[in-house]
Motif scaffolding. Structure first.
Motif, PDB file in Angstrom:
ATOM      1  N   MET A   1       0.825  -1.200   0.000  1.00 42.88           N
ATOM      2  CA  MET A   1       0.000   0.000   0.000  1.00 42.88           C
ATOM      3  C   MET A   1       0.862   1.254   0.000  1.00 42.88           C
ATOM      4  SD  MET A   1      -2.907   1.457  -0.065  1.00 42.88           S
ATOM      5  CE  MET A   1      -4.076   0.128   0.279  1.00 42.88           C
ATOM      6  N   ARG A   2       1.930   1.230   0.819  1.00 45.58           N
ATOM      7  CA  ARG A   2       2.803   2.392   0.863  1.00 45.58           C
ATOM      8  C   ARG A   2       3.417   2.692  -0.490  1.00 45.58           C
ATOM      9  NH1 ARG A   2       7.895   3.258   5.071  1.00 45.58           N
ATOM     10  NH2 ARG A   2       8.547   5.291   4.289  1.00 45.58           N
ATOM     11  N   GLY A   3       3.806   1.622  -1.223  1.00 45.18           N
ATOM     12  CA  GLY A   3       4.374   1.820  -2.553  1.00 45.18           C
ATOM     13  C   GLY A   3       3.380   2.433  -3.519  1.00 45.18           C
ATOM     14  N   LEU A   4       2.102   2.018  -3.441  1.00 49.71           N
ATOM     15  CA  LEU A   4       1.074   2.571  -4.315  1.00 49.71           C
ATOM     16  C   LEU A   4       0.847   4.047  -4.020  1.00 49.71           C
ATOM     17  CD1 LEU A   4      -1.513  -0.354  -4.324  1.00 49.71           C
ATOM     18  CD2 LEU A   4      -0.008   0.330  -6.193  1.00 49.71           C
ATOM     19  N   LEU A   5       0.824   4.406  -2.742  1.00 56.03           N
ATOM     20  CA  LEU A   5       0.660   5.804  -2.381  1.00 56.03           C
ATOM     21  C   LEU A   5       1.838   6.640  -2.845  1.00 56.03           C
ATOM     22  CD1 LEU A   5      -0.778   5.426   1.237  1.00 56.03           C
ATOM     23  CD2 LEU A   5      -2.013   6.145  -0.819  1.00 56.03           C
ATOM     24  N   GLN A   6       3.028   6.050  -2.763  1.00 54.31           N
ATOM     25  CA  GLN A   6       4.217   6.761  -3.218  1.00 54.31           C
ATOM     26  C   GLN A   6       4.154   7.006  -4.724  1.00 54.31           C
ATOM     27  OE1 GLN A   6       7.806   4.852  -1.950  1.00 54.31           O
ATOM     28  NE2 GLN A   6       9.144   6.446  -2.733  1.00 54.31           N
ATOM     29  N   GLU A   7       3.705   6.006  -5.478  1.00 56.71           N
ATOM     30  CA  GLU A   7       3.563   6.176  -6.920  1.00 56.71           C
ATOM     31  C   GLU A   7       2.536   7.250  -7.248  1.00 56.71           C
ATOM     32  OE1 GLU A   7       3.630   2.732  -9.641  1.00 56.71           O
ATOM     33  OE2 GLU A   7       3.676   1.519  -7.823  1.00 56.71           O
ATOM     34  N   LEU A   8       1.411   7.260  -6.523  1.00 54.04           N
ATOM     35  CA  LEU A   8       0.372   8.252  -6.774  1.00 54.04           C
ATOM     36  C   LEU A   8       0.885   9.657  -6.491  1.00 54.04           C
ATOM     37  CD1 LEU A   8      -2.523   8.951  -7.495  1.00 54.04           C
ATOM     38  CD2 LEU A   8      -3.152   8.523  -5.110  1.00 54.04           C
ATOM     39  N   ARG A   9       1.595   9.836  -5.386  1.00 57.77           N
ATOM     40  CA  ARG A   9       2.148  11.152  -5.068  1.00 57.77           C
ATOM     41  C   ARG A   9       3.131  11.600  -6.138  1.00 57.77           C
ATOM     42  NH1 ARG A   9       2.220   9.150   0.375  1.00 57.77           N
ATOM     43  NH2 ARG A   9       4.390   8.506   0.099  1.00 57.77           N
ATOM     44  N   GLN A  10       3.922  10.655  -6.624  1.00 54.37           N
ATOM     45  CA  GLN A  10       4.902  10.988  -7.657  1.00 54.37           C
ATOM     46  C   GLN A  10       4.213  11.421  -8.946  1.00 54.37           C
ATOM     47  OE1 GLN A  10       7.266   7.820  -9.643  1.00 54.37           O
ATOM     48  NE2 GLN A  10       9.028   8.817  -8.699  1.00 54.37           N
ATOM     49  N   GLU A  11       3.165  10.719  -9.332  1.00 55.20           N
ATOM     50  CA  GLU A  11       2.447  11.073 -10.552  1.00 55.20           C
ATOM     51  C   GLU A  11       1.795  12.449 -10.422  1.00 55.20           C
ATOM     52  OE1 GLU A  11       2.368   9.566 -13.407  1.00 55.20           O
ATOM     53  OE2 GLU A  11       3.538   7.824 -12.768  1.00 55.20           O
ATOM     54  N   LEU A  12       1.176  12.730  -9.278  1.00 57.60           N
ATOM     55  CA  LEU A  12       0.537  14.027  -9.079  1.00 57.60           C
ATOM     56  C   LEU A  12       1.563  15.157  -9.070  1.00 57.60           C
ATOM     57  CD1 LEU A  12      -2.093  13.087  -6.343  1.00 57.60           C
ATOM     58  CD2 LEU A  12      -2.527  13.587  -8.761  1.00 57.60           C
ATOM     59  N   ALA A  13       2.693  14.913  -8.433  1.00 62.33           N
ATOM     60  CA  ALA A  13       3.737  15.935  -8.404  1.00 62.33           C
ATOM     61  C   ALA A  13       4.261  16.228  -9.801  1.00 62.33           C
ATOM     62  CB  ALA A  13       4.887  15.485  -7.501  1.00 62.33           C
ATOM     63  N   GLY A  14       4.352  15.189 -10.631  1.00 62.06           N
ATOM     64  CA  GLY A  14       4.829  15.382 -11.987  1.00 62.06           C
ATOM     65  C   GLY A  14       3.905  16.228 -12.832  1.00 62.06           C
ATOM     66  N   LEU A  15       2.630  16.286 -12.450  1.00 63.16           N
ATOM     67  CA  LEU A  15       1.670  17.074 -13.214  1.00 63.16           C
ATOM     68  C   LEU A  15       1.751  18.566 -12.892  1.00 63.16           C
ATOM     69  CD1 LEU A  15      -1.485  14.779 -12.945  1.00 63.16           C
ATOM     70  CD2 LEU A  15       0.008  15.071 -14.940  1.00 63.16           C
ATOM     71  N   VAL A  16       2.177  18.900 -11.686  1.00 62.66           N
ATOM     72  CA  VAL A  16       2.117  20.302 -11.269  1.00 62.66           C
ATOM     73  C   VAL A  16       3.484  20.925 -11.000  1.00 62.66           C
ATOM     74  CG1 VAL A  16      -0.173  19.996 -10.281  1.00 62.66           C
ATOM     75  CG2 VAL A  16       1.831  19.631  -8.834  1.00 62.66           C
ATOM     76  N   LEU A  17       4.534  20.133 -10.851  1.00 59.41           N
ATOM     77  CA  LEU A  17       5.840  20.678 -10.531  1.00 59.41           C
ATOM     78  C   LEU A  17       6.819  20.475 -11.679  1.00 59.41           C
ATOM     79  CD1 LEU A  17       6.242  19.309  -6.885  1.00 59.41           C
ATOM     80  CD2 LEU A  17       5.562  21.614  -7.572  1.00 59.41           C
ATOM     81  N   PRO A  18       7.694  21.449 -11.935  1.00 56.82           N
ATOM     82  CA  PRO A  18       8.736  21.239 -12.944  1.00 56.82           C
ATOM     83  C   PRO A  18       9.689  20.155 -12.471  1.00 56.82           C
ATOM     84  CG  PRO A  18       9.148  23.258 -11.727  1.00 56.82           C
ATOM     85  CD  PRO A  18       7.785  22.768 -11.310  1.00 56.82           C
ATOM     86  N   SER A  19      10.140  19.302 -13.371  1.00 56.13           N
ATOM     87  CA  SER A  19      10.991  18.189 -12.983  1.00 56.13           C
ATOM     88  C   SER A  19      12.389  18.357 -13.558  1.00 56.13           C
ATOM     89  CB  SER A  19      10.394  16.870 -13.461  1.00 56.13           C
ATOM     90  OG  SER A  19      10.277  16.858 -14.870  1.00 56.13           O
ATOM     91  N   ARG A  20      13.327  17.683 -12.936  1.00 60.30           N
ATOM     92  CA  ARG A  20      14.704  17.640 -13.412  1.00 60.30           C
ATOM     93  C   ARG A  20      15.037  16.228 -13.857  1.00 60.30           C
ATOM     94  NH1 ARG A  20      18.225  21.779 -12.055  1.00 60.30           N
ATOM     95  NH2 ARG A  20      17.282  23.485 -10.844  1.00 60.30           N
ATOM     96  N   CYS A  21      15.943  16.133 -14.801  1.00 62.49           N
ATOM     97  CA  CYS A  21      16.392  14.820 -15.247  1.00 62.49           C
ATOM     98  C   CYS A  21      17.054  14.105 -14.079  1.00 62.49           C
ATOM     99  CB  CYS A  21      17.366  14.966 -16.409  1.00 62.49           C
ATOM    100  SG  CYS A  21      18.137  13.409 -16.912  1.00 62.49           S
ATOM    101  N   ALA A  22      16.658  12.860 -13.857  1.00 60.77           N
ATOM    102  CA  ALA A  22      17.225  12.091 -12.751  1.00 60.77           C
ATOM    103  C   ALA A  22      18.693  11.769 -12.976  1.00 60.77           C
ATOM    104  CB  ALA A  22      16.438  10.791 -12.568  1.00 60.77           C
ATOM    105  N   GLY A  23      19.143  11.820 -14.224  1.00 63.29           N
ATOM    106  CA  GLY A  23      20.533  11.497 -14.514  1.00 63.29           C
ATOM    107  C   GLY A  23      21.476  12.676 -14.410  1.00 63.29           C
ATOM    108  N   CYS A  24      21.177  13.766 -15.129  1.00 62.48           N
ATOM    109  CA  CYS A  24      22.098  14.906 -15.209  1.00 62.48           C
ATOM    110  C   CYS A  24      21.587  16.155 -14.513  1.00 62.48           C
ATOM    111  CB  CYS A  24      22.406  15.221 -16.672  1.00 62.48           C
ATOM    112  SG  CYS A  24      20.973  15.799 -17.620  1.00 62.48           S
ATOM    113  N   GLY A  25      20.335  16.153 -14.056  1.00 69.74           N
ATOM    114  CA  GLY A  25      19.792  17.306 -13.365  1.00 69.74           C
ATOM    115  C   GLY A  25      19.275  18.408 -14.261  1.00 69.74           C
TER     116      GLY A  25
ATOM    117  N   ALA B   1      11.917   7.597  -7.115  1.00 67.53           N
ATOM    118  CA  ALA B   1      11.548   7.900  -8.500  1.00 67.53           C
ATOM    119  C   ALA B   1      11.132   6.596  -9.177  1.00 67.53           C
ATOM    120  CB  ALA B   1      12.712   8.558  -9.244  1.00 67.53           C
ATOM    121  N   LEU B   2       9.936   6.148  -8.855  1.00 75.08           N
ATOM    122  CA  LEU B   2       9.516   4.798  -9.227  1.00 75.08           C
ATOM    123  C   LEU B   2       9.321   4.622 -10.722  1.00 75.08           C
ATOM    124  CD1 LEU B   2       7.012   4.067  -6.332  1.00 75.08           C
ATOM    125  CD2 LEU B   2       9.483   3.714  -6.405  1.00 75.08           C
ATOM    126  N   ARG B   3       9.038   5.697 -11.449  1.00 72.72           N
ATOM    127  CA  ARG B   3       8.865   5.559 -12.890  1.00 72.72           C
ATOM    128  C   ARG B   3      10.158   5.169 -13.594  1.00 72.72           C
ATOM    129  NH1 ARG B   3       5.731  11.034 -14.391  1.00 72.72           N
ATOM    130  NH2 ARG B   3       7.137  11.796 -12.762  1.00 72.72           N
TER     131      ARG B   3
END
Length: 259
Positions: free
Chosen positions: A1-25, A83-85
């Motif tokens: 359940m915790r993993g599912l909630l973490q994925e949901l939070r990550q998806e929602l954050a990706g919709l509203v916040l600017p993101s950085r590349c996980a590799g080079c920033g 960064a589960l995606r």
């Protein structure tokens, strides 16, 4: 359940916040990786690798990339920063590495082994993390990547499955900062099969992990599975003389030693 909630939070954050590349920033990237880092991962060519020194009992190991720079950052983002995606591109890399291991590694008896062809499924056995680490991270990163890899293999016509049949039987110290000799001593005898896990292990078995540094974790995992294989061979010797388990290779996403 915790993993599912973490994925949901990550998806929602990706919709509203600017993101950085996980590799080079690189800022303002659509998705987890910029085009350059995504291409670097997708263009990896898996090959056989060895740590220095090679620990006793280490199986043949295949790796997709060196554990450095952007690759290191991507793996840490997935494992430690949720960064589960990133499991999708990392799982694709692991699938490619498993294919290479299956194509290049001879089976016991000297026969080459391919993949597919209506054979028994490849069994991917993740090297286990401690329950404490899994709870702290909110997910099991190696198992997550392995499940993606198995799906990729099946899409490509290779029957594959993931079995989490290994577990830690005692507490081990944090591996960070330990030498190769200290890691081997820290992990010696630390893993075992889960109750009843041996009955599930048949056919072609590969160990999988996200990173190989000294090879101590893979060697210990191979030892734990090898104990079952030896027992199975003794039990079955009256019928066929062979064990149904063949631990003949390991596949990792990245390795600190690429030679």
């Amino acid at each position: 359940m915790r993993g599912l909630l973490q994925e949901l939070r990550q998806e929602l954050a990706g919709l509203v916040l600017p993101s950085r590349c996980a590799g080079c920033g690189l800022p303002r990237v659509r998705g987890e990786l910029c085009e350059r880092c995504g291409a670097a991962l997708a263009g990896a060519v898996p090959r056989r690798v060895w740590p220095t020194p090679v620990p006793s009992g280490l199986p043949r190991v295949y790796s997709a990339l060196p554990y450095a720079d952007q690759v290191r950052e991507v793996l840490l983002a997935h494992k430690e920063r949720g960064a589960l995606r990133l499991a999708a591109p990392l799982g694709a890399l692991l699938a490619a590495t498993v294919r290479e291991a299956a194509a290049q590694t001879p089976r016991p008896g000297g026969m080459g082994e391919g993949v597919g062809g209506g054979e028994a499924p490849l069994t991917l056995v993740p090297v286990p993390s401690s329950q404490r680490s899994i709870a702290a991270r909110g997910h099991d990163p190696v198992r997550r990547i392995a499940l993606v890899a198995a799906r990729e293999l099946r899409r490509g016509g290779v029957p594959a499955r993931v079995l989490t049949v290994l577990r830690q039987r005692r507490t081990v110290a944090d591996q960070a900062g330990l030498t190769a000799q200290q890691r081997a001593a820290n992990l010696g005898g630390a893993l075992e099969l889960v109750p009843g896990g041996g009955r599930l292990l048949t056919g072609k078995t590969l160990l999988v992990d996200d990173v190989m540094t000294t090879g101590a974790s893979l060697a210990e995992a191979a030892r734990a599975l090898g104990r079952y294989a030896g027992h199975a061979q003794r039990v079955e010797s009256g019928r066929s003389g062979q064990s149904g388990l063949q631990v003949w290779a390991a596949a990792v996403v990245a390795s600190r030693s690429l030679r």
